[in-house]
Design a protein around this motif. Structure first.
Motif, PDB file in Angstrom:
ATOM      1  N   THR A 241      36.493  51.188  44.897  1.00 31.31           N
ATOM      2  CA  THR A 241      37.400  50.037  44.881  1.00 31.31           C
ATOM      3  C   THR A 241      37.079  49.143  46.071  1.00 31.31           C
ATOM      4  OG1 THR A 241      39.150  51.369  43.875  1.00 31.31           O
ATOM      5  CG2 THR A 241      39.809  49.301  44.924  1.00 31.31           C
ATOM      6  N   ASP A 267      45.846  47.044  44.106  1.00 35.38           N
ATOM      7  CA  ASP A 267      45.907  46.860  42.665  1.00 35.38           C
ATOM      8  C   ASP A 267      46.183  45.387  42.380  1.00 35.38           C
ATOM      9  OD1 ASP A 267      48.643  46.594  43.187  1.00 35.38           O
ATOM     10  OD2 ASP A 267      49.060  48.685  42.687  1.00 35.38           O
ATOM     11  N   VAL A 287      41.269  42.327  44.298  1.00 36.95           N
ATOM     12  CA  VAL A 287      40.840  43.728  44.245  1.00 36.95           C
ATOM     13  C   VAL A 287      39.953  43.915  43.025  1.00 36.95           C
ATOM     14  CG1 VAL A 287      41.581  46.128  44.024  1.00 36.95           C
ATOM     15  CG2 VAL A 287      42.920  44.519  45.406  1.00 36.95           C
ATOM     16  N   GLY A 289      37.773  46.971  40.824  1.00 38.29           N
ATOM     17  CA  GLY A 289      37.708  48.416  40.668  1.00 38.29           C
ATOM     18  C   GLY A 289      39.075  48.986  40.362  1.00 38.29           C
ATOM     19  N   SER A 292      43.966  51.840  43.902  1.00 43.91           N
ATOM     20  CA  SER A 292      43.808  52.877  44.915  1.00 43.91           C
ATOM     21  C   SER A 292      44.984  52.820  45.871  1.00 43.91           C
ATOM     22  CB  SER A 292      42.498  52.681  45.685  1.00 43.91           C
ATOM     23  OG  SER A 292      42.328  53.668  46.680  1.00 43.91           O
TER      24      SER A 292
END
Length: 347
Positions: A241, A267, A287, A289, A292
């Motif tokens: 991420t 997120d 963000v 990916g 997290s």
């Protein structure tokens, strides 16, 4: 009757820790004072905290990492024993690897010629700025070997490094170097004095040999070992991420958290949240990916952010228990590694 409160100095003498170590363990959430004066920031401790502190002293002398200390102190006896047994097993394996590596080095020393001194030229004010930028990652206890700044000359330039094992700051300065490379470890006072001298030197000519840095006839160097930061950086796993976030929002959220630890949720709606209250603050950014969650030491993460230039910072995350890579889009040569705090992933 309420228990008497001890000042940080009195408590430090009673348990065998320095005041700076107590402040560090407070920042890590490992040994939190009974009270902190809101006006002065003075920490106060109760005698009942002494047993926990003495356990920390014993584990510190054995080299037990913070994450393992946390398990030992805050888990049932069975889990504590298992964590210490795992630590001892790892220590034995590291000792065996170290012995093998030393034998290889001794063989190379016996077989090879002496290394040529490292010679490099670079702008003095640039090196001075790099020293000041990274030095806040160094250990604050003067007795520690890590209360230092590393000057490492390699084939592509100079790395300026500081770490306290919980976060690391590295500034890479491109420069043409001669010789076989070399590194010198400077105490924090020597590093600060060197930076002041470099401000007035247009082109600094550095020589490093046998752990000693020479500039204009003055020798500096501390007889100590230092972590192999190049191996640490080379061993980082690819990020899962990534995020580009507003630094001002992050710093404001850390201030609002008001605790030694804070959760960062990466997120669609990035936010910082105190693990002890429902208070949270939004963080602007992008963000990429999967989502997290990280638990970070508030003070450590704040210092890493402060070292980054510009209005935005970049985060690269592999896993909640792996180092977080913090960089600046405004300064490609700067990298910080911040160790997250171990936590239960639920919640």
């Amino acid at each position: 009757m309420d228990e008497p409160l001890l000042t940080i100095g009195a408590f430090a003498r009673a348990v065998g820790l320095t005041a700076s170590a107590l402040r560090h363990y407070d920042e890590c959430g490992l040994l939190v004072p009974a009270e902190v004066d809101s006006g002065t920031g003075y920490r106060y401790y109760t005698p009942e905290l002494a047993d926990r502190a003495r356990l920390i002293v014993g584990m510190r002398e054995a080299g037990v990492p913070i994450e393992t200390m946390r398990v030992v102190l805050d888990s049932p006896a069975g889990e504590a024993r298992a964590a210490l047994a795992e630590f001892l097993e790892d220590q034995s394996a590291r000792t065996a690897r170290a012995e093998e590596a030393v034998r290889g080095v001794l063989a190379a020393v016996d077989a090879g010629p002496a290394a040529r001194p490292a010679l490099v030229e670079l702008p003095g004010p640039v090196l001075a700025a790099a020293i000041r930028q990274v030095r806040h990652a160094a250990e604050s206890d003067p007795a520690s070997e890590l209360a230092s700044v590393l000057i490492d000359v390699g084939s592509t330039g100079v790395d300026v490094v500081a770490t306290n094992r919980y976060w690391m700051a590295v500034r890479e300065l491109p420069a043409a170097a001669e010789g076989d490379g070399g590194r010198a470890v400077l105490s924090l006072p020597d590093a600060a004095a060197l930076a002041d001298r470099l401000d007035a030197i247009t082109t600094a000519e550095l020589r490093i040999a046998d752990g000693t840095l020479t500039l204009a006839g003055q020798d500096l160097g501390r007889d100590t070992t230092y972590p192999a930061h190049r191996l640490v950086l080379a061993g980082l796993e690819p990020p899962v991420t990534c995020a580009v976030l507003a630094k001002a929002d992050l710093l404001a959220g850390l201030d609002a958290a008001a605790y030694a630890e804070v959760d960062l949720f990466l997120d669609d709606q990035t936010r910082l949240r105190s693990p002890h209250t429902a208070e949270q603050s939004d963080v602007r950014g992008v963000v990429t990916g999967p989502p997290s969650r990280l638990r970070l030491g508030t003070a450590l993460f704040g210092r890493a952010l402060a070292a980054c230039l510009g209005e935005e910072i970049q985060l690269a995350v592999t896993a909640p228990d792996r180092p977080v890579v913090v960089t600046s889009p405004y300064q490609p040569g700067f990298t910080a590694l911040v160790m997250p705090v171990r936590h239960n992933s639920e919640g």
